[in-house]
Design a protein around this motif. Structure first.
Motif, PDB file in Angstrom:
ATOM      1  N   ALA A   1     -12.883  84.188  12.894  1.00 32.67           N
ATOM      2  CA  ALA A   1     -13.684  83.222  13.522  1.00 32.67           C
ATOM      3  C   ALA A   1     -12.992  82.980  15.101  1.00 32.67           C
ATOM      4  O   ALA A   1     -11.953  83.018  15.294  1.00 32.67           O
ATOM      5  CB  ALA A   1     -14.152  82.136  12.889  1.00 32.67           C
TER       6      ALA A   1
ATOM      7  N   ASN B   1     -11.019  75.303  28.794  1.00 35.60           N
ATOM      8  CA  ASN B   1     -10.942  75.272  27.350  1.00 35.60           C
ATOM      9  C   ASN B   1     -11.993  76.575  26.530  1.00 35.60           C
ATOM     10  O   ASN B   1     -11.109  77.077  25.667  1.00 35.60           O
ATOM     11  CB  ASN B   1     -11.711  73.924  26.937  1.00 35.60           C
TER      12      ASN B   1
ATOM     13  N   PRO C   1     -16.889  69.776  24.313  1.00 34.24           N
ATOM     14  CA  PRO C   1     -16.192  70.407  22.919  1.00 34.24           C
ATOM     15  C   PRO C   1     -16.515  69.444  21.775  1.00 34.24           C
ATOM     16  O   PRO C   1     -16.599  69.896  20.558  1.00 34.24           O
ATOM     17  CB  PRO C   1     -14.754  70.616  23.174  1.00 34.24           C
TER      18      PRO C   1
ATOM     19  N   PRO D   1     -11.991  63.153  27.830  1.00 32.73           N
ATOM     20  CA  PRO D   1     -12.189  64.159  26.622  1.00 32.73           C
ATOM     21  C   PRO D   1     -13.740  64.092  26.363  1.00 32.73           C
ATOM     22  O   PRO D   1     -14.375  65.154  25.606  1.00 32.73           O
ATOM     23  CB  PRO D   1     -11.261  63.583  25.378  1.00 32.73           C
TER      24      PRO D   1
ATOM     25  N   THR E   1     -13.409  68.920  17.005  1.00 30.22           N
ATOM     26  CA  THR E   1     -12.851  70.479  16.941  1.00 30.22           C
ATOM     27  C   THR E   1     -12.925  71.057  15.584  1.00 30.22           C
ATOM     28  O   THR E   1     -12.356  72.372  15.517  1.00 30.22           O
ATOM     29  CB  THR E   1     -11.398  70.472  17.666  1.00 30.22           C
TER      30      THR E   1
ATOM     31  N   ALA F   1     -14.416  88.874   8.037  1.00 26.49           N
ATOM     32  CA  ALA F   1     -13.326  89.601   8.021  1.00 26.49           C
ATOM     33  C   ALA F   1     -13.150  90.543   7.059  1.00 26.49           C
ATOM     34  O   ALA F   1     -13.467  90.257   5.827  1.00 26.49           O
ATOM     35  CB  ALA F   1     -12.068  88.639   8.178  1.00 26.49           C
TER      36      ALA F   1
ATOM     37  N   GLN G   1     -19.858  86.890  14.359  1.00 30.99           N
ATOM     38  CA  GLN G   1     -18.591  87.611  14.255  1.00 30.99           C
ATOM     39  C   GLN G   1     -18.828  88.339  12.582  1.00 30.99           C
ATOM     40  O   GLN G   1     -19.373  87.525  12.024  1.00 30.99           O
ATOM     41  CB  GLN G   1     -17.489  86.726  14.109  1.00 30.99           C
ATOM     42  N   PRO G   2     -18.358  89.424  12.386  1.00 28.61           N
ATOM     43  CA  PRO G   2     -18.493  90.075  11.335  1.00 28.61           C
ATOM     44  C   PRO G   2     -17.675  89.406  10.329  1.00 28.61           C
ATOM     45  O   PRO G   2     -16.533  88.883  10.667  1.00 28.61           O
ATOM     46  CB  PRO G   2     -18.199  91.592  11.374  1.00 28.61           C
TER      47      PRO G   2
ATOM     48  N   PRO H   1     -11.654  76.703  18.257  1.00 29.45           N
ATOM     49  CA  PRO H   1     -11.082  75.901  19.427  1.00 29.45           C
ATOM     50  C   PRO H   1      -9.769  75.790  19.327  1.00 29.45           C
ATOM     51  O   PRO H   1      -9.433  75.497  17.997  1.00 29.45           O
ATOM     52  CB  PRO H   1     -12.063  74.672  19.573  1.00 29.45           C
TER      53      PRO H   1
ATOM     54  N   PHE I   1     -13.675  73.529  13.024  1.00 29.26           N
ATOM     55  CA  PHE I   1     -14.237  74.749  13.114  1.00 29.26           C
ATOM     56  C   PHE I   1     -15.421  75.200  12.197  1.00 29.26           C
ATOM     57  O   PHE I   1     -15.404  74.626  11.152  1.00 29.26           O
ATOM     58  CB  PHE I   1     -13.053  75.918  13.029  1.00 29.26           C
ATOM     59  N   ALA I   2     -16.316  75.812  12.672  1.00 29.05           N
ATOM     60  CA  ALA I   2     -17.309  76.627  11.771  1.00 29.05           C
ATOM     61  C   ALA I   2     -17.408  78.017  11.998  1.00 29.05           C
ATOM     62  O   ALA I   2     -16.925  78.519  13.275  1.00 29.05           O
ATOM     63  CB  ALA I   2     -18.743  75.914  12.245  1.00 29.05           C
ATOM     64  N   PRO I   3     -17.357  78.616  11.066  1.00 29.70           N
ATOM     65  CA  PRO I   3     -17.540  80.238  11.095  1.00 29.70           C
ATOM     66  C   PRO I   3     -18.279  80.739  12.217  1.00 29.70           C
ATOM     67  O   PRO I   3     -19.656  80.024  12.421  1.00 29.70           O
ATOM     68  CB  PRO I   3     -17.898  80.721   9.695  1.00 29.70           C
ATOM     69  N   ASP I   4     -17.872  81.680  13.092  1.00 28.00           N
ATOM     70  CA  ASP I   4     -18.928  81.949  14.192  1.00 28.00           C
ATOM     71  C   ASP I   4     -20.005  82.819  13.521  1.00 28.00           C
ATOM     72  O   ASP I   4     -19.451  84.007  12.966  1.00 28.00           O
ATOM     73  CB  ASP I   4     -18.086  82.545  15.269  1.00 28.00           C
TER      74      ASP I   4
ATOM     75  N   LYS J   1     -13.966  72.490  30.997  1.00 29.45           N
ATOM     76  CA  LYS J   1     -14.660  73.052  30.060  1.00 29.45           C
ATOM     77  C   LYS J   1     -14.457  74.942  30.022  1.00 29.45           C
ATOM     78  O   LYS J   1     -14.174  75.199  28.948  1.00 29.45           O
ATOM     79  CB  LYS J   1     -16.332  73.048  30.075  1.00 29.45           C
TER      80      LYS J   1
ATOM     81  N   VAL K   1      -8.090  70.302  24.365  1.00 31.83           N
ATOM     82  CA  VAL K   1      -8.883  69.262  25.230  1.00 31.83           C
ATOM     83  C   VAL K   1      -7.699  68.331  25.916  1.00 31.83           C
ATOM     84  O   VAL K   1      -7.716  67.715  26.891  1.00 31.83           O
ATOM     85  CB  VAL K   1      -9.650  68.170  24.496  1.00 31.83           C
TER      86      VAL K   1
ATOM     87  N   TYR L   1      -9.557  79.897  26.763  1.00 36.14           N
ATOM     88  CA  TYR L   1      -8.238  79.647  26.507  1.00 36.14           C
ATOM     89  C   TYR L   1      -7.432  79.741  27.656  1.00 36.14           C
ATOM     90  O   TYR L   1      -6.268  80.667  27.396  1.00 36.14           O
ATOM     91  CB  TYR L   1      -7.964  80.495  25.167  1.00 36.14           C
TER      92      TYR L   1
END
Lengths: 478, 187
Positions: free
Chosen positions: A6, B89, B166, B78, B169, B180, B177-178, A9, B171-174, B86, A14, B92
């Motif tokens: 995944a 962020n 954002p 923020p 923060t 893993a 994306q396959p 972030p 996270f949630a699985p994308d 943005k 931030v 990366y």
């Protein structure tokens, strides 16, 4: 396994993009003093006299410290492993590198602290200095360290040893011997944030330290040891490292700030200048590596002899650890059945050296990879093919007798070849990391193989007692 | 000396030769601009002076009478980020974060400077060459610059102008994306 694969972030993203991440120097507290260190202007000198009285009487100066103010001045990173301490926080009778701190001052403002340094009288007797590790073992070399020219605490030896197989047999049997000398040099880490600390003496006797360290609990231990305080009297606040790359594991600014803070009973901030960061913060070690390989004309590496000199600078710090990693990696990603490695940690009058991105390993990898290409050139072979042929396979053993379970040399080399458009013969393209068989298991590689399913070889015993050149031993205990 | 800092009129009694960086950090607790070299060589202290990127470590406060100073603190917060923030962020572009405030100010100045030349009917992204020139005095030791350059170009396209902040923060699985694949046997 929700996180693997995944795109996440950054938890601190931030804060970084709004300028709200609080690095050490971004913290200011009421009553804060500013620190500066008096550093040796000589590479090597006897300190005849230090007189701080004029500095102490300067208006605005709240504390001046020398080694006498440090509860346990001499410290060693490997004391818990039985290695004696060797490095003073503040120099005592000798200054052993240019920039070594001798005294430190905390004052109401930075200008006063700088002025106070000029009022400290130090009388030096300059001594000859040593900078070239190759000359350290000569009889007339300057005396650098109380332990002699090299670090003497590798178990019963004064150097790190690796012995595997029968290296003399390999050099007798070889068609060609290829030798090379490699000298990777010192590198400064240059973090964007220079070394910085803020030490706050709390009313209950505890100490709060804002630190840029890469290793919070390690640095906590270093400070506690110097101050002879239990760990629970000191609170470290960190985790915001403005670049480290290995250069912030040495606890460079925290301890002196803490000693000053306790003496003044005021918070003390010490941020190094860029000039200090370049000139007196630790660097990656310079190395001198000599290696020779016993090779066959069809590209097998039968044996390797290697001598490494690791420049520790003036004190040991983590250098024995770096050299040990270097020793473990001295065959690179390749299997060589007969080895003789001797590595020395050598003292010089340079700034003490430390970890940097692959501590001890980048130097040996540079030497090994350059050398294997040189071997291929001498033999007139393809440098990719010689790598694939000698690549680590499942069941092969490293120099210190660890059996490979999942070696990546073959798939990584093949993927690299594909990425750069290198055409390989089909027999090489078909290679896998599986156990050696057939043409890839010549007689000289049989003895070094671990039996099927065995992952760790007993260090005391031979790999396989029935094999004539399978005798193996390792020197050193840490 | 009287000047405007992030929209607020301020006065200082510091000696006129005091660097702006020192006044910002020590007197007003504005710590976004960072001391990296204090010799004008690294860019970590960059602020905008009347919209132009300047090294605050080299600017004597006495030369800044009536000037308008903008630091990263005024770029966004923020819950209300500037598009360039943005983009940094999302791509990366910040790693340790120490050079980031200076990079952002130089990037914002570049985008502001080139915006007017994009013409009507759509925005032309800044070129890679323009970004390299604008950031040439900024040192980053972590990233290798690739992601920073990507972020500035992305910000200049307008891609992040209406983007959501954002926020949380966690996270949630994308879903794109396959799953893993787990290799090997855990020890």
């Amino acid at each position: 396994m929700k996180a693997v694969g995944a795109t996440l972030p950054r938890y601190d993203g931030v804060a970084h993009i709004t300028g709200r991440t609080r690095f050490v120097d971004d913290n200011n507290v009421p009553g804060q003093l500013y620190a500066k260190a008096l550093r040796s202007p000589h590479h090597h000198a006897r300190i005849v006299k230090v007189d701080t009285s004029r500095a102490e009487s300067l208006a605005g100066v709240r504390a001046v410290i020398t080694h006498r103010d440090v509860p346990k001045n001499v410290y060693g990173h490997l004391e818990d492993l039985g290695v004696p301490a060797d490095e003073p926080l503040l120099a005592e009778q000798y200054a052993r590198w240019k920039g070594q701190p001798i005294a430190a001052v905390a004052a109401e403002d930075l200008d006063t602290a700088i002025e106070a340094l000029e009022l400290i009288d130090v009388e030096y007797e300059e001594l000859p200095a040593l900078f070239d590790i190759r000359k350290a073992l000569e009889p007339d070399a300057p005396e650098v360290h109380q332990w002699g020219p090299v670090y003497p605490h590798f178990g019963p030896h004064n150097h790190r040893r690796v012995r595997k197989g029968d290296v003399d047999w390999a050099f007798e049997k070889a068609d060609t011997i290829v030798s090379g000398v490699y000298r990777p040099q010192a590198i400064e880490h240059v973090p964007m944030e220079t070394q910085a600390a803020l030490a706050i003496p709390e009313p209950d006797g505890r100490l709060t330290i804002y630190s840029c360290t890469q290793a919070m609990y390690f640095s906590l231990g270093v400070v506690a040891s110097h101050l002879e305080l239990p760990l629970n009297r000191i609170k470290f606040i960190g985790g915001t490292v403005g670049g480290g790359f290995g250069g912030k594991v040495d606890t460079a600014s925290e301890t002196i700030s803490a000693v000053l803070a306790l003496k003044a009973q005021r918070p003390v901030k010490w941020r190094w200048t860029r000039e200090e960061e370049f000139l007196v913060s630790s660097t990656r070690a310079p190395w001198h590596i000599e290696l020779e390989d016993a090779v066959t004309s069809d590209g097998w590496i039968l044996g390797r002899r290697m001598v490494t000199l690791h420049d520790a600078g003036a004190y040991a710090r983590f250098s024995p650890y770096g050299l040990t990693k270097h020793a473990f990696h001295h065959t690179g990603a390749y299997t060589i059945p007969n080895l003789k490695f001797d590595g020395f940690v050598v003292f010089t009058n340079r700034v003490p050296t430390t970890a940097m991105r692959g501590f001890g390993v980048t130097s040996v990898s540079m030497a090994v990879e350059t050398h294997i290409t040189r071997v291929a050139e001498v033999l007139g072979l393809d440098p990719w093919e010689i790598r694939l042929k000698n690549a680590n396979r499942i069941g092969d053993t490293t120099g210190n007798l660890v059996a490979m379970q999942d070696p990546s040399t073959v798939p990584v080399t093949l993927a690299t070849a594909e990425a750069v458009g290198k055409e390989l013969a089909s027999e090489y393209r078909a290679m896998t990391p599986e156990r050696r068989t057939g043409d890839l298991l010549p007689e000289h590689l049989v003895a070094q193989q671990a039996p099927e399913g065995v992952h760790v070889i007993d260090r005391a015993g031979p790999v396989n007692a029935s094999q004539s050149n399978g005798q193996s031993s390792n020197g050193g205990s840490h | 000396v009287e000047l405007t800092i992030n929209g607020t009129p301020r006065a200082t009694a510091s000696s006129p030769v005091t660097p702006l960086l020192t006044v910002l950090r020590q007197e007003w607790n504005i710590t976004g601009p960072k001391p990296g070299c204090e010799q004008g060589g690294c860019g970590a202290c960059t602020v905008l002076v009347d919209g132009e990127p300047r090294r605050s470590c080299l600017l004597a406060i006495g030369t800044l009478e009536d000037k308008d100073i903008t630091t990263v603190e005024a770029l966004g917060n923020p819950v209300k980020l500037a598009p360039v923030q943005k983009a940094f962020n999302d791509r990366y572009a910040a790693q340790c974060g120490y050079c980031t405030a200076g990079m952002l100010m130089a990037a914002q100045a570049l985008i502001d400077r080139t915006d007017g030349r994009r013409g009507e009917g759509g925005r032309e992204p800044v070129t890679r060459e323009q970004v390299l020139e604008a950031l040439s005095g900024h040192v980053c030791r972590c990233t290798g610059y690739v992601k920073i350059v990507e972020a500035v170009i992305a910000a200049s396209t307008g891609e992040f102008d209406g983007a959501a902040d954002p926020g949380d923060t966690e996270f949630a699985p994308d879903p794109t994306q396959p799953e893993a694949e787990i290799r090997g046997t855990p020890a």
